[in-house]
Design an enzyme around this catalytic site. Structure first.
Site, PDB file in Angstrom:
ATOM      1  N   GLU A  67       9.053 -52.049  90.429  1.00 56.38           N
ATOM      2  CA  GLU A  67       8.566 -50.707  90.066  1.00 56.38           C
ATOM      3  C   GLU A  67       9.591 -49.973  89.182  1.00 56.38           C
ATOM      4  O   GLU A  67       9.233 -49.239  88.270  1.00 56.38           O
ATOM      5  CB  GLU A  67       8.273 -49.927  91.351  1.00 56.38           C
ATOM      6  CG  GLU A  67       7.987 -48.447  91.183  1.00 56.38           C
ATOM      7  CD  GLU A  67       6.526 -48.145  90.895  1.00 56.38           C
ATOM      8  OE1 GLU A  67       5.781 -49.067  90.518  1.00 56.38           O
ATOM      9  OE2 GLU A  67       6.146 -46.972  91.011  1.00 56.38           O
ATOM     10  N   THR A  71       4.852 -42.341  83.017  1.00 58.70           N
ATOM     11  CA  THR A  71       5.514 -41.710  84.166  1.00 58.70           C
ATOM     12  C   THR A  71       6.862 -41.124  83.740  1.00 58.70           C
ATOM     13  O   THR A  71       7.216 -40.010  84.148  1.00 58.70           O
ATOM     14  CB  THR A  71       5.731 -42.748  85.297  1.00 58.70           C
ATOM     15  OG1 THR A  71       4.448 -43.193  85.732  1.00 58.70           O
ATOM     16  CG2 THR A  71       6.462 -42.155  86.476  1.00 58.70           C
TER      17      THR A  71
HETATM   18  N1  HSE Z   1       5.799 -39.737  92.426  1.00 63.30           N
HETATM   19  C1  HSE Z   1       5.903 -40.177  91.071  1.00 63.30           C
HETATM   20  C2  HSE Z   1       5.796 -38.997  90.152  1.00 63.30           C
HETATM   21  C3  HSE Z   1       4.815 -41.116  90.634  1.00 63.30           C
HETATM   22  O1  HSE Z   1       5.003 -38.108  90.436  1.00 63.30           O
HETATM   23  O2  HSE Z   1       6.481 -38.981  89.139  1.00 63.30           O
HETATM   24  C4  HSE Z   1       4.522 -42.230  91.512  1.00 63.30           C
HETATM   25  O3  HSE Z   1       5.619 -42.927  91.962  1.00 63.30           O
END
Ligand code: HSE
Length: 307
Positions: free
Chosen positions: A128, A181
């Site tokens: 990940e 992300t």
């Molecule tokens: N929690 C992470 C974020 C995404 O909102 O950036 C998923 O891992």
């Protein structure tokens, strides 16, 4: 056993008030993988269907996760992986987590190593990290363990599987825009006002309490985000209209799924969840954006063998 087929599910991270710590596992959409023994030693990804992703072990989330596991628990038997991606990369419903979890769990099962699922999480996290640049297990944990999960502390693997009230149904809309992300994290403010922290803490406590007591009203009151949503929602077309529509129809809550661009709504029962999906569709159809909509129960099993 010379080969196994794995279903590795999608997931929704954050759940509004639980940035980087809460997540839930979905049942209707997930990747499939075939993992087989090979006479040729070493680890290879020999096929990827559904997405244009690299076969190179070092550049592929599943490859990095699998390699991390095999570095710790080596195998003399060669291993080949075929990946059938059904979860779109960058959709916000845990595509990279599904790849990482499926590869590690699949190899462990193929080699009959009898590891507990929770002990496989650190290897999946290594995969990940390749995708998001940072270690957070809020997709990995639900994809691995199923249900709703809380990552209390990542270093000590203090991960708790919370109850999932049986009538909770998830509606997801994935507007097919590119949103990484890393970008969705980079735009966040690094400081949180104390007042917001207090509200967020109260909501996460309320949500967890509601999950334990099957209190749908409390779950609904608690599905709020005081910290992340304001900045990220600007990246998602019609976010406010989509959210308002879901809440007007009667969803318990609605928010950004993980780092987006998918949006999730939680409803009590399938009737409302379906109406929420129709509401989403009528709004997004007016834009020139492709989209997918999914409706799913919470998947209490997580990653599993299919055959
Ligand atoms: N929690 C992470 C974020 C995404 O909102 O950036 C998923 O891992």
């Amino acid at each position: 056993m010379d080969s196994i087929k794995i279903f590795s599910p999608s997931s929704v991270a954050n759940l509004s008030c639980g940035f980087d710590v809460l997540g839930l596992c979905l049942e209707t959409i997930g990747d499939e993988m075939i993992i087989r023994k090979s006479e040729k030693p070493g680890l290879r990804i020999i096929k990827i269907d559904g997405e244009d992703l690299p076969l190179s072990i070092e550049k592929n989330v599943a490859g990095v996760a699998a390699k991390s596991y095999l570095n710790k628990f080596p195998s003399e038997i060669g291993i080949e992986i075929e990946i059938y991606k059904k979860i779109k990369a960058g959709s916000g419903i845990g595509s990279s987590a599904a790849s990482a979890v499926g590869a590690v769990y699949g190899i462990s099962e193929l080699l009959e190593r009898n590891h507990e699922k929770i002990d496989l999480i650190p290897f999946a996290l290594d995969g990940e990290k390749l995708a998001s640049g940072e270690a957070h297990a809020d997709n990995i944990a639900p994809a691995m363990l199923g249900g709703v999960t809380l990552v209390r502390d990542l270093n000590s693997l203090d991960i708790i599987k919370l109850p999932s009230p049986s009538e909770l149904v998830v509606t997801i809309i994935h507007p097919k825009i590119e949103l990484k992300t890393s970008h969705a994290r980079a735009i966040l403010k690094k400081q949180v006002p104390l007042k917001s922290l207090v509200k967020q803490t109260a909501n996460i406590a309320g949500l967890i309490s509601g999950l334990y007591s099957n209190d749908y009203d409390l779950i609904s009151r608690s599905l709020r985000d005081e910290i992340i949503e304001k900045e990220r929602s600007l990246l998602i077309p019609k976010y406010n209209s989509l959210k308002k529509s879901a809440l007007d129809i009667g969803a318990l809550g609605c928010g950004i799924s993980g780092s987006g661009p998918s949006i999730f709504a939680l409803s009590k029962g399938h009737i409302i969840a379906n109406e929420v999906a129709s509401g989403f569709k009528s709004i997004i159809s007016k834009l020139d954006i492709d989209f997918d909509i999914y409706i799913s129960n919470i998947n209490s099993n997580g990653v599993k063998k299919m055959i």
